[in-house]
Write a protein that holds these residues in place. Structure first.
Motif, PDB file in Angstrom:
ATOM      1  N   LEU A 241      33.518  45.564  53.136  1.00 28.14           N
ATOM      2  CA  LEU A 241      33.643  44.113  53.352  1.00 28.14           C
ATOM      3  C   LEU A 241      32.832  43.567  54.429  1.00 28.14           C
ATOM      4  CD1 LEU A 241      37.213  42.593  52.159  1.00 28.14           C
ATOM      5  CD2 LEU A 241      35.560  42.564  50.771  1.00 28.14           C
ATOM      6  N   ASP A 242      33.407  43.891  55.096  1.00 26.64           N
ATOM      7  CA  ASP A 242      32.235  43.280  56.351  1.00 26.64           C
ATOM      8  C   ASP A 242      30.670  43.343  56.524  1.00 26.64           C
ATOM      9  OD1 ASP A 242      33.956  42.161  58.277  1.00 26.64           O
ATOM     10  OD2 ASP A 242      34.120  43.209  59.986  1.00 26.64           O
ATOM     11  N   LYS A 243      30.531  44.663  56.157  1.00 33.23           N
ATOM     12  CA  LYS A 243      29.097  44.974  56.350  1.00 33.23           C
ATOM     13  C   LYS A 243      27.824  44.184  55.011  1.00 33.23           C
ATOM     14  CE  LYS A 243      29.664  49.803  57.155  1.00 33.23           C
ATOM     15  NZ  LYS A 243      29.819  51.586  56.703  1.00 33.23           N
ATOM     16  N   ALA A 244      28.736  43.822  53.648  1.00 31.21           N
ATOM     17  CA  ALA A 244      28.423  43.102  52.959  1.00 31.21           C
ATOM     18  C   ALA A 244      28.594  42.129  53.379  1.00 31.21           C
ATOM     19  CB  ALA A 244      28.899  43.316  52.274  1.00 31.21           C
ATOM     20  N   GLY A 245      28.970  40.580  53.761  1.00 29.05           N
ATOM     21  CA  GLY A 245      29.244  39.686  54.613  1.00 29.05           C
ATOM     22  C   GLY A 245      30.433  38.905  53.167  1.00 29.05           C
ATOM     23  N   ARG A 246      30.865  39.553  52.725  1.00 30.57           N
ATOM     24  CA  ARG A 246      31.906  39.248  51.684  1.00 30.57           C
ATOM     25  C   ARG A 246      33.559  39.505  51.785  1.00 30.57           C
ATOM     26  NH1 ARG A 246      30.088  39.931  45.947  1.00 30.57           N
ATOM     27  NH2 ARG A 246      27.694  39.519  47.123  1.00 30.57           N
ATOM     28  N   GLN A 247      34.222  38.582  51.501  1.00 26.19           N
ATOM     29  CA  GLN A 247      36.207  38.349  51.280  1.00 26.19           C
ATOM     30  C   GLN A 247      36.688  38.554  51.095  1.00 26.19           C
ATOM     31  OE1 GLN A 247      36.259  35.848  54.079  1.00 26.19           O
ATOM     32  NE2 GLN A 247      34.181  35.921  54.382  1.00 26.19           N
ATOM     33  N   ASP A 248      38.186  38.962  50.833  1.00 26.62           N
ATOM     34  CA  ASP A 248      39.441  39.115  50.686  1.00 26.62           C
ATOM     35  C   ASP A 248      38.740  39.029  49.304  1.00 26.62           C
ATOM     36  OD1 ASP A 248      39.327  41.007  52.384  1.00 26.62           O
ATOM     37  OD2 ASP A 248      41.561  39.918  52.573  1.00 26.62           O
ATOM     38  N   SER A 249      38.696  37.544  49.107  1.00 32.69           N
ATOM     39  CA  SER A 249      39.118  36.963  48.228  1.00 32.69           C
ATOM     40  C   SER A 249      37.423  36.961  46.498  1.00 32.69           C
ATOM     41  CB  SER A 249      38.523  34.943  48.297  1.00 32.69           C
ATOM     42  OG  SER A 249      37.906  34.697  48.800  1.00 32.69           O
ATOM     43  N   ASP A 250      36.585  37.444  46.943  1.00 31.62           N
ATOM     44  CA  ASP A 250      35.577  37.956  46.357  1.00 31.62           C
ATOM     45  C   ASP A 250      35.791  38.887  45.260  1.00 31.62           C
ATOM     46  OD1 ASP A 250      33.515  35.552  47.385  1.00 31.62           O
ATOM     47  OD2 ASP A 250      33.096  37.282  49.205  1.00 31.62           O
ATOM     48  N   ILE A 251      36.181  39.877  45.798  1.00 31.47           N
ATOM     49  CA  ILE A 251      37.110  41.134  44.823  1.00 31.47           C
ATOM     50  C   ILE A 251      37.504  40.394  43.958  1.00 31.47           C
ATOM     51  CG2 ILE A 251      37.757  43.168  44.940  1.00 31.47           C
ATOM     52  CD1 ILE A 251      38.426  43.214  47.965  1.00 31.47           C
ATOM     53  N   ASP A 252      36.428  40.834  42.648  1.00 34.55           N
ATOM     54  CA  ASP A 252      37.522  40.889  41.451  1.00 34.55           C
ATOM     55  C   ASP A 252      38.164  41.799  40.880  1.00 34.55           C
ATOM     56  OD1 ASP A 252      35.955  37.957  40.405  1.00 34.55           O
ATOM     57  OD2 ASP A 252      33.736  39.455  40.789  1.00 34.55           O
ATOM     58  N   TRP A 253      37.740  42.634  41.377  1.00 30.46           N
ATOM     59  CA  TRP A 253      38.852  44.303  41.145  1.00 30.46           C
ATOM     60  C   TRP A 253      38.768  45.233  41.817  1.00 30.46           C
ATOM     61  CZ3 TRP A 253      41.157  43.569  36.751  1.00 30.46           C
ATOM     62  CH2 TRP A 253      40.246  42.210  35.498  1.00 30.46           C
ATOM     63  N   LEU A 254      39.858  45.729  42.381  1.00 38.49           N
ATOM     64  CA  LEU A 254      40.150  46.774  43.042  1.00 38.49           C
ATOM     65  C   LEU A 254      40.176  47.699  42.341  1.00 38.49           C
ATOM     66  CD1 LEU A 254      40.738  47.773  46.130  1.00 38.49           C
ATOM     67  CD2 LEU A 254      42.699  46.913  44.917  1.00 38.49           C
ATOM     68  N   ILE A 255      39.397  48.969  42.694  1.00 37.71           N
ATOM     69  CA  ILE A 255      39.597  49.908  41.735  1.00 37.71           C
ATOM     70  C   ILE A 255      39.872  51.292  42.783  1.00 37.71           C
ATOM     71  CG2 ILE A 255      38.593  51.928  39.848  1.00 37.71           C
ATOM     72  CD1 ILE A 255      37.061  49.739  38.441  1.00 37.71           C
ATOM     73  N   PRO A 256      40.287  51.642  43.605  1.00 40.37           N
ATOM     74  CA  PRO A 256      41.332  52.971  44.085  1.00 40.37           C
ATOM     75  C   PRO A 256      41.381  53.952  43.619  1.00 40.37           C
ATOM     76  CG  PRO A 256      43.208  51.833  43.485  1.00 40.37           C
ATOM     77  CD  PRO A 256      42.475  51.351  42.339  1.00 40.37           C
ATOM     78  N   HIS A 257      41.386  54.552  43.920  1.00 32.81           N
ATOM     79  CA  HIS A 257      41.819  56.381  43.749  1.00 32.81           C
ATOM     80  C   HIS A 257      42.700  56.521  43.199  1.00 32.81           C
ATOM     81  CE1 HIS A 257      42.311  60.553  43.456  1.00 32.81           C
ATOM     82  NE2 HIS A 257      43.521  60.522  44.398  1.00 32.81           N
ATOM     83  N   GLN A 258      43.389  56.918  41.988  1.00 36.65           N
ATOM     84  CA  GLN A 258      44.607  57.128  40.818  1.00 36.65           C
ATOM     85  C   GLN A 258      45.266  57.957  41.370  1.00 36.65           C
ATOM     86  OE1 GLN A 258      44.813  53.823  38.784  1.00 36.65           O
ATOM     87  NE2 GLN A 258      42.822  53.388  40.327  1.00 36.65           N
ATOM     88  N   ALA A 259      46.364  58.272  42.757  1.00 32.08           N
ATOM     89  CA  ALA A 259      47.013  59.034  43.262  1.00 32.08           C
ATOM     90  C   ALA A 259      49.165  58.356  42.936  1.00 32.08           C
ATOM     91  CB  ALA A 259      46.736  59.717  44.663  1.00 32.08           C
ATOM     92  N   ASN A 260      48.823  56.911  43.407  1.00 27.27           N
ATOM     93  CA  ASN A 260      50.312  56.743  43.250  1.00 27.27           C
ATOM     94  C   ASN A 260      49.796  55.241  43.392  1.00 27.27           C
ATOM     95  OD1 ASN A 260      52.528  55.777  44.516  1.00 27.27           O
ATOM     96  ND2 ASN A 260      53.265  58.306  45.378  1.00 27.27           N
ATOM     97  N   ILE A 261      51.181  54.654  41.989  1.00 25.07           N
ATOM     98  CA  ILE A 261      50.767  53.616  42.071  1.00 25.07           C
ATOM     99  C   ILE A 261      51.416  52.585  43.232  1.00 25.07           C
ATOM    100  CG2 ILE A 261      53.350  53.279  41.104  1.00 25.07           C
ATOM    101  CD1 ILE A 261      50.259  51.537  39.654  1.00 25.07           C
ATOM    102  N   ARG A 262      51.947  53.159  44.154  1.00 25.30           N
ATOM    103  CA  ARG A 262      52.929  53.012  45.001  1.00 25.30           C
ATOM    104  C   ARG A 262      51.522  52.338  46.194  1.00 25.30           C
ATOM    105  NH1 ARG A 262      57.836  55.263  47.767  1.00 25.30           N
ATOM    106  NH2 ARG A 262      56.721  57.691  46.075  1.00 25.30           N
ATOM    107  N   ILE A 263      50.946  53.558  46.419  1.00 27.49           N
ATOM    108  CA  ILE A 263      49.777  53.220  47.388  1.00 27.49           C
ATOM    109  C   ILE A 263      48.664  52.106  46.703  1.00 27.49           C
ATOM    110  CG2 ILE A 263      47.632  54.453  48.474  1.00 27.49           C
ATOM    111  CD1 ILE A 263      49.378  57.317  48.311  1.00 27.49           C
ATOM    112  N   MET A 264      48.501  52.373  45.846  1.00 24.08           N
ATOM    113  CA  MET A 264      47.760  51.136  45.552  1.00 24.08           C
ATOM    114  C   MET A 264      48.119  49.580  44.952  1.00 24.08           C
ATOM    115  SD  MET A 264      46.650  53.771  41.826  1.00 24.08           S
ATOM    116  CE  MET A 264      45.676  52.607  40.860  1.00 24.08           C
ATOM    117  N   GLN A 265      49.368  49.722  44.852  1.00 27.47           N
ATOM    118  CA  GLN A 265      49.735  48.032  44.731  1.00 27.47           C
ATOM    119  C   GLN A 265      49.770  47.839  47.014  1.00 27.47           C
ATOM    120  OE1 GLN A 265      53.181  48.432  42.620  1.00 27.47           O
ATOM    121  NE2 GLN A 265      52.936  48.069  40.960  1.00 27.47           N
ATOM    122  N   GLY A 266      49.742  48.442  46.856  1.00 26.15           N
ATOM    123  CA  GLY A 266      50.178  48.433  48.938  1.00 26.15           C
ATOM    124  C   GLY A 266      48.921  48.063  49.324  1.00 26.15           C
ATOM    125  N   THR A 267      47.609  48.632  48.750  1.00 29.18           N
ATOM    126  CA  THR A 267      46.304  48.546  49.433  1.00 29.18           C
ATOM    127  C   THR A 267      46.070  47.084  48.736  1.00 29.18           C
ATOM    128  OG1 THR A 267      45.913  50.336  49.258  1.00 29.18           O
ATOM    129  CG2 THR A 267      43.607  49.065  49.574  1.00 29.18           C
TER     130      THR A 267
END
Ligand code: ACO
Length: 330
Positions: A241-267
């Protein structure tokens, strides 16, 4: 000589994926494992991981077969022919052979020749690694239209007597066609590795003298991986986000590695994203390692969830230890 216009960027022109047809629910897997005296349950797997089912390739179906289906779907979505591709990168830890690379075998199955083709081995971070390499090659003019694929047959390296790992993984492939563009596209990338953690997630066997030496089945210290994953996924998301000059709130979709729903929700929580912005396919696919992110991306695109122009954060983490993120405007 062809003139390449700079600066140039990389955009995703089309996505595709493929799941082998054999689907096993937790209950079906638990029943098979029980026959070998291995005890597990749908309830344990769902509560601890969010996984409800996974797909397994039939005997004789190899990594490049899954990759071929996914590649054809991505080419079709991009409105391109295989012959227009000038770079192939396959991310996999379960290749068809020791060599040549799965990318070369895929190139042959696609009926094309001449363009560079190679594999990237970064386990579950493989797709973000491969995407970053392809992006760099496109930006510098070394390639103009790339196929980047994550493809895995993890069922081949699972120890079905170890309930702490064999219930977690599945087989599948996901692909993107990338093209040079005068606007992004890929906004920023961030890659890392720390080889000191090799022992917490590995398949330590090797081939020598015509024999398999050591243990060729996956080993994981789940809790150690969990802790490290939660930390590095947040760091990498912030870095990109820093490198792109964007904020958390600019993210429309988070697509993390699908290993464990608890890790994904934590992120998602650490990035202050509502859970509706988290793309989840781990429930139906299990952990498909390098294939999980492009599989989830393709499912989200085809279901109409993720649309052109949306800002998407892709994040990988896996054996090595490796991790990284790619931020892009679709
Ligand atoms: N069924 C029933 N019980 C089980 C099973 C199972 N399949 N597996 C383990 N258990 C038991 C354990 O034996 C233990 O029992 P005990 O308390 O009597 O000793 C209990 O369940 C709890 O085990 P934990 O290991 O503490 O369970 P945890 O909540 O940590 O969940 C898990 C385990 C799901 C593996 C979790 O640690 C995890 O998801 N880790 C991260 C995995 C990951 O993200 N991998 C990504 C990278 S993958 C790659 O790169 C290839």
């Amino acid at each position: 000589m062809t003139q390449t216009a700079f600066p140039r960027f990389t955009r995703i022109a089309g996505t595709g994926s493929y799941l082998p047809p054999r689907r096993l629910t937790n209950a079906q897997l638990a029943a098979q494992l029980a026959e070998q005296g291995v005890e597990t349950s749908d309830q344990w797997i769902v509560e601890r991981t969010g996984i409800r089912a996974r797909h397994f390739a039939d005997d004789g179906v190899v990594c490049s077969d899954l990759a071929l289906h996914a590649a054809r779907h991505a080419l079709e979505a991009a409105g391109r022919q295989a012959g227009e591709i000038d770079l192939i990168i396959v991310a996999t830890s379960t290749p068809d052979m020791v060599f040549p690379s799965t990318a070369c075998l895929l190139q042959q199955k696609l009926g094309i020749a001449g363009c560079p083709a190679f594999d990237v081995q970064a386990v579950c971070s493989g797709f973000v690694y491969a995407l970053t390499v392809a992006d760099s090659m496109i930006r510098t003019g070394a390639a103009s239209r790339a196929l980047v694929i994550g493809s895995e047959v993890f069922s081949r390296i699972l120890d079905f007597t170890d309930r702490t790992t064999c219930v977690l993984f599945g087989d599948g492939a996901g692909a993107v066609v990338l093209e040079a563009s005068d606007a992004p596209g890929i906004l920023a990338t961030d890659l890392h590795a720390d080889g000191r953690h090799v022992g917490i997630l590995c398949t330590p066997g090797t081939v020598a003298g015509g024999k398999v030496l050591g243990d060729p089945l996956l080993k994981m210290d789940g809790q150690a991986v969990f802790k490290l994953a939660v930390r590095v996924l947040e760091e990498s998301a912030r870095a990109v986000l820093d490198k792109a000059g964007r904020q958390d709130s600019d993210i429309d979709w988070l697509i993390p590695h699908q290993a464990n729903i608890r890790i994904m929700q934590g992120t998602a929580k650490k990035l202050k994203l509502p859970l509706e912005k988290l793309v989840v396919t781990v429930d139906e696919h299990g952990n498909t390692s390098a294939a999980s992110i492009p599989l989830a991306l393709d499912h989200a695109v085809r279901s109409g969830q993720v649309k052109r122009g949306d800002t998407v954060m892709l994040e990988g983490v896996g054996g090595g230890f490796t991790w990284g993120a790619v931020l892009l405007d679709l």
